[in-house]
Design a protein around this motif. Sequence first.
Motif, mmCIF file in Angstrom:
data_model
loop_
_atom_site.group_PDB
_atom_site.id
_atom_site.type_symbol
_atom_site.label_atom_id
_atom_site.label_comp_id
_atom_site.label_asym_id
_atom_site.label_seq_id
_atom_site.Cartn_x
_atom_site.Cartn_y
_atom_site.Cartn_z
ATOM 1 N N GLY A 23 0.794 -1.223 0.000
ATOM 2 C CA GLY A 23 0.000 0.000 0.000
ATOM 3 C C GLY A 23 0.822 1.266 0.000
ATOM 4 O O GLY A 23 0.337 2.325 -0.395
ATOM 5 N N SER A 24 2.099 1.190 0.415
ATOM 6 C CA SER A 24 2.940 2.376 0.519
ATOM 7 C C SER A 24 3.747 2.654 -0.743
ATOM 8 O O SER A 24 4.350 3.726 -0.862
ATOM 9 N N LEU A 25 3.769 1.713 -1.674
ATOM 10 C CA LEU A 25 4.616 1.839 -2.855
ATOM 11 C C LEU A 25 3.891 2.525 -4.004
ATOM 12 O O LEU A 25 2.666 2.407 -4.142
ATOM 13 N N SER A 26 4.665 3.191 -4.834
ATOM 14 C CA SER A 26 4.121 3.789 -6.053
ATOM 15 C C SER A 26 3.845 2.688 -7.066
ATOM 16 O O SER A 26 4.231 1.527 -6.891
ATOM 17 N N LEU A 33 6.167 3.565 10.803
ATOM 18 C CA LEU A 33 5.640 4.691 11.583
ATOM 19 C C LEU A 33 4.557 5.430 10.815
ATOM 20 O O LEU A 33 3.503 5.777 11.368
ATOM 21 N N VAL A 34 4.802 5.672 9.534
ATOM 22 C CA VAL A 34 3.837 6.413 8.709
ATOM 23 C C VAL A 34 2.548 5.621 8.552
ATOM 24 O O VAL A 34 1.441 6.155 8.731
ATOM 25 N N VAL A 35 2.659 4.337 8.210
ATOM 26 C CA VAL A 35 1.462 3.517 8.005
ATOM 27 C C VAL A 35 0.666 3.391 9.301
ATOM 28 O O VAL A 35 -0.566 3.504 9.302
ATOM 29 N N GLY A 36 1.363 3.191 10.423
ATOM 30 C CA GLY A 36 0.665 3.100 11.700
ATOM 31 C C GLY A 36 -0.076 4.378 12.042
ATOM 32 O O GLY A 36 -1.240 4.348 12.467
ATOM 33 N N ARG A 37 0.589 5.513 11.835
ATOM 34 C CA ARG A 37 -0.042 6.802 12.153
ATOM 35 C C ARG A 37 -1.250 7.065 11.265
ATOM 36 O O ARG A 37 -2.332 7.437 11.754
ATOM 37 N N GLU A 38 -1.095 6.840 9.959
ATOM 38 C CA GLU A 38 -2.192 7.128 9.036
ATOM 39 C C GLU A 38 -3.337 6.140 9.197
ATOM 40 O O GLU A 38 -4.507 6.507 9.053
ATOM 41 N N THR A 39 -3.017 4.903 9.511
ATOM 42 C CA THR A 39 -4.066 3.900 9.702
ATOM 43 C C THR A 39 -4.892 4.219 10.938
ATOM 44 O O THR A 39 -6.133 4.132 10.916
ATOM 45 N N GLY A 89 -7.476 6.654 10.423
ATOM 46 C CA GLY A 89 -8.585 6.255 9.569
ATOM 47 C C GLY A 89 -8.314 6.372 8.089
ATOM 48 O O GLY A 89 -9.234 6.249 7.279
ATOM 49 N N HIS A 90 -7.057 6.588 7.693
ATOM 50 C CA HIS A 90 -6.724 6.753 6.284
ATOM 51 C C HIS A 90 -6.315 5.431 5.660
ATOM 52 O O HIS A 90 -5.799 4.539 6.337
ATOM 53 N N ASP A 148 -4.070 5.103 -0.121
ATOM 54 C CA ASP A 148 -3.714 6.300 -0.883
ATOM 55 C C ASP A 148 -2.978 7.303 -0.002
ATOM 56 O O ASP A 148 -2.001 7.936 -0.432
ATOM 57 N N ARG A 149 -3.407 7.436 1.234
ATOM 58 C CA ARG A 149 -2.738 8.347 2.155
ATOM 59 C C ARG A 149 -1.411 7.771 2.646
ATOM 60 O O ARG A 149 -0.454 8.506 2.883
ATOM 61 N N TRP A 150 -1.336 6.428 2.788
ATOM 62 C CA TRP A 150 -0.053 5.825 3.142
ATOM 63 C C TRP A 150 1.009 6.227 2.127
ATOM 64 O O TRP A 150 2.121 6.605 2.489
ATOM 65 N N ARG A 151 0.643 6.113 0.821
ATOM 66 C CA ARG A 151 1.608 6.406 -0.235
ATOM 67 C C ARG A 151 2.063 7.853 -0.197
ATOM 68 O O ARG A 151 3.255 8.149 -0.282
#
Length: 424
Positions: free
Chosen positions: A203-206, A327-333, A336-337, A340-343
Amino acid sequence: MINTVTDAGVCPECQATTETVRDAVPWCPRCEWNLDTYDPARRAREFGWNWVDRWTHRVASRMTRQQFTHLAGRPLGGKGSNRVRLLTTVVSLLLLAMVLALAIAGGWLIVAFPFPNLAILPGVAMIGLAVALRPRFGRLDPEMEVLSRHRAPELFALIDEVAAAIDAPMPDVVGVDNDINAYATTVGLRRRTVLCLGLPLWGSLSAGERVALLGHELGHFVNGDPRRGLLTQPALIMLGSAADLFRPVRTTVGGGLVEMIGDALGRAFQWTVSRILFVAHLLLVVVALRDSQRAEYLADELAAGVAGTTATSDLLDALLAAESMALVVGRETRAGHGADRWRSAFAESRAANAARLPLLRQLSVRDGTSLFSTHPPIGLRRRMLTDRPWRDSSVVLTEASNERIDTELAKEYERFRRTVSWSA
């Protein structure tokens, strides 16, 4: 948070300023003086003795560098080292023959004499030992959620296209899990091929990086990795299992002098056999994993053939930033994102740390070097890739298709979101 220090000292080789990141022992970014030094504060112990770990790190650093120098600019080959394959195959066949002989001899002792008889005891013990030492060919991870072509047609179409581009078989099983990782493996005697994509990584990759990830993982089905061969895999597992099985355990507490002497002699025998088996296992693994690392370089090259050098090198940089990704995925998840927001958030994090990236690539050469590592350091993998002729992509994932794939995985993303929320 990455802490960069630029005044750690002066390189005695080229007089450049040495640097450090993440409190690592300083090194020279220009000539890489001191980069291969052992840094005990940043490494988990492998053998438990500092002097042994220091020595094995030095050996591993030399072998890793020599392999990189040997492979740079040369064809990486699809089947790997014939000598390594022959050695692991012969060891596997010998081990399988020994296990089969134990089972047959144990069965003969049980049925060869009238019941009851004392031969039954060693017979049962030999069969039990054969069962304990039998080869394991893996099974599907119960944590993996298997996907179907009907559920995710767009994702399967992309996998089909990438597999065809590198002449790899389509996986028998495709699934997802919650790890920041992806893997391709084979399981069972039928050697079913499995591709698993970690949701936070995928989910984080382009779009281009996703194609590169598929190219790399599917490349493991055609790159001659000894860890996945039917006749090479047992050798890498069975000796280690036997060493663990013979590891001495104190079974006698108290008792007389005879019992204490017998226990001591038995444990001494077990310790000797266990150490011999462990050393044999260690030597075989060290040899085989050099070829496994070559296979990783080849998988990167196959990925570049479908996704292009730029996207594949960007994928390696993303893997280098796995901690930031988590860290980014945990925070955005938790906010509630979705993917698309992970990326976008991960891309922002990478852009903010772009200036430090060359140092992190170099540091990975130190941190990722080990006799037991199945992968070369990411910094060397990227250098191997970018030093070769530049490749353009042959498989393009459009943004529209990328969005449809995320839509197909909406249920899996939501399950991951709930898992993260519950564990917060």
